[in-house]
Design a protein around this motif. Structure first.
Motif: not given
Lengths: 51, 573
Positions: B115-117, B512-516, B520-521
């Motif tokens: 997500t950072r990249s 509540y929302i995390r990395g994966h 995707i979002a």
């Protein structure tokens, strides 16, 4: 002694992080928002005067 | 340009570059190079933030905008002070606690590396293109007005910036921006004073403002709202407050060229005060620049303006078979101007008498002649389209610079050109510094070479500063080959900005929302935005809202489907 040192450091950091002129940051935020409200009212008066 | 103008221009710019290199000389570690050793005081941060946002176009276009459309553009900034408060409360403490170099570094702490990249790459594409335009936009106007070679002007601006940004890093950017802000504000105040001074002796400052008001230029605030038509109106109170708030949140909260400015602060307090300083002064500064534009408008009610402010385009038409048509339109424009000048003088006299009937009669006469002037200018633009189809028919960017070149005395012309160059350099230096730090910290150091020495990363940062500078110059040089380039870059910016803002909003406000899920979002949201861009007629400014809202919506859906467990670090954040 170590705890005393840590407390001193925390106090020094707290002093650094304090805003000028106000006791808390809330005062600074209200100053900025108040300035915005003042400018909007001033601009409205200018608009009306020179309409 | 006279000798004195050259001395003032080159002296000012030379001083700033040499001062920047000298003040930040000596060896640095990566912390010193990219974060200025966290030594900046609040006024340096505040001025640096304002200088980064104020590009050359601010000083070229904004007075022209006021000349054409009045003061209402100032409403665009009403959301900014609120954004400064929100960022001070929520963003700054988190960035400080995690001791990050870039905004995107935080995303790995909150989510994961991919997500950072992704966010870093989106920023590099968008800001890399924007840096070229930041050089190109003033260069094309200055080369047109001054007859300079466009490529030389691009290289001149780019090389000056590369020298001190590469040499001193973030600290050089911040210290030079203080000087640049002083030049910009000083130059604009002097220009404002001069334009008022050049008004006819029997027209006071009060008369000038009253005339501007009667001619519809003092329309600072508009509270009206029509559900059918106001959506298209970019500059009313409501769109300024809401749209301006979102734009400022994404620009100051997620764009590394601004984040780097306040991350160089000595403490949280200094960074907050720097941002709040901007929140206090940004609107008055924009008001002042617009008001100078309005005074230029009043000045041209008493002095014959050109029928079209871009002289190069006017000359181009005069070299074609349409030269006679152009001459006739210029004569008609001069005749209408003569009548309008008398009518405006009549309006000034009527305003002094406070006689409502006399004011209304004079106003009606001025209105009629203003419409006639607009019709002539519209005919000129139609003629330009026929005679030179490639030529730009919008001339508002040339209003202020053409006034400066024609009416200001020797020395002041050089100073005002220094204002424009300083503004371009201050924005470009922040952009190059941000592009280099994001490339080194988020891509190179994180994913390519993790075991390098401190010196190695400082050298890599310098190398990437030069590389991005060369890319920006090349892009600026070949920009003229593309049609409607500035709009193209704005569209590209809007395609990516919404998604980046969405990722950061999820990071800050939706634990509540995390990395994966957010990754995707973000990909899905970007795909929808690209679909809207290619297959729909939706105005590009809405891509910001669509991208941002979809990242949040898809993030919730994906998280519910994945059901991933939180990382320990996420609780810390």
């Amino acid at each position: 002694m170590e705890i005393l040192e840590e407390t001193k450091k925390a106090k020094a950091q707290e002093d650094i992080d304090k805003p000028p002129f106000f006791k808390s940051w809330a005062g600074m935020y209200w100053l900025v928002l108040g300035n915005l409200a003042f400018l909007i009212v001033l601009f409205y008066i200018i608009t009306k005067i020179y309409e | 340009m006279r000798l004195l103008d050259w001395i003032v221009l080159l002296g000012t710019l030379g001083f700033i570059v040499i001062y920047g290199v000298w003040k930040t000389r000596g060896s640095k570690d990566i912390e010193g190079y990219l974060k200025g050793d966290n030594s900046m005081k609040w006024w340096t941060i505040g001025l640096s933030i304002m200088a980064t946002q104020a590009s050359a176009i601010t000083f070229l276009s904004t007075p022209g905008q006021a000349y054409e459309d009045g003061m209402r553009f100032v409403q665009f900034y009403f959301g900014l002070p609120i954004a400064m408060v929100i960022i001070s409360i929520t963003v700054i403490p988190i960035f400080y606690r995690l001791n990050v170099y870039t905004a995107y570094e935080f995303l790995e702490n909150r989510f994961d590396l991919k997500t950072r990249s992704l966010a870093a790459l989106l920023f590099l594409i968008q800001r890399g293109l924007a840096a070229g335009i930041t050089i190109y936009a003033p260069a094309i106007i200055l080369s047109t007005i001054l007859g300079w070679n466009l490529t030389v002007t691009n290289i001149f601006i780019g090389v000056l910036v590369i020298i001190y940004t590469m040499s001193g890093g973030t600290k050089a950017v911040s210290v030079t921006q203080k000087q640049q802000m002083a030049v910009m504000m000083g130059g604009m105040l002097i220009a404002g004073f001069m334009v008022v001074r050049y008004l006819p002796a029997d027209v006071s400052f009060g008369d000038a403002v009253a005339v501007a008001g009667k001619m519809g230029k003092m329309n600072v605030v508009d509270f009206s709202w029509d559900w059918k038509t106001s959506w298209d109106d970019r500059y009313n109170f409501w769109s300024g407050l809401t749209g301006g708030l979102f734009l400022a949140l994404s620009y100051f909260g997620t764009d590394q060229s601004q984040v780097a400015r306040y991350l160089s602060g000595k403490s949280i307090a200094e960074s907050r005060l720097g941002l709040l300083f901007n929140g206090l002064l940004k609107i008055p500064m924009q008001f002042m620049i617009l008001f100078i534009g309005v005074m230029v408008f009043v000045f041209y009610q008493f002095n014959q303006p050109p029928v079209f402010f871009n002289e190069a385009v006017r000359n181009k038409v005069q070299a074609t078979a349409y030269a006679d048509d152009m001459r006739q339109l210029e004569e008609k424009h001069a005749t209408v101007f003569g009548q309008k000048q008398e009518a405006v003088k009549g309006l000034v006299v009527a305003l002094r008498t406070d006689d409502e009937a006399a004011i209304a009669a004079a106003e009606s006469k001025v209105d009629m002649l203003t419409t006639a002037t607009k019709e002539v200018r519209s005919d000129v633009k139609d003629l330009i389209t026929k005679a030179a189809p490639d030529a730009e028919t919008r001339d508002t960017d040339y209003v202020f610079i053409s006034f400066v070149m024609k009416y200001l005395p020797a020395g002041l012309v050089g100073l005002l050109l220094a204002v424009i160059f300083s503004a371009a350099m201050s924005s470009v230096s922040s952009e190059l510094n941000a592009l280099a730090s994001t490339t080194v910290i988020d891509i190179y150091k994180r994913s390519v070479r993790q075991e390098g020495s401190d010196k190695h990363y400082v050298n890599a940062s310098k190398l990437f500063t030069v590389a991005w500078g060369i890319i920006a110059i090349l892009f600026a040089t070949f920009a003229s080959l593309l049609d409607n380039l500035i709009q193209a870059v704005n569209i590209i910016g809007s395609i990516f900005y919404g998604t980046i803002l969405g990722i950061f909003l999820v990071a800050f406000y939706f634990k509540y929302i995390r990395g994966h899920a957010v990754f995707i979002a973000a990909l899905l949201a970007e795909a929808v935005v690209l679909y809207c861009f290619m297959y729909t007629d939706i105005a590009f400014l809405w891509f910001n809202v669509i991208g941002c809202a979809l990242v949040i919506l898809f993030g919730f859906i994906a998280q519910a489907l994945i059901g991933e467990k939180p990382k320990e670090i996420q609780q810390e954040v």
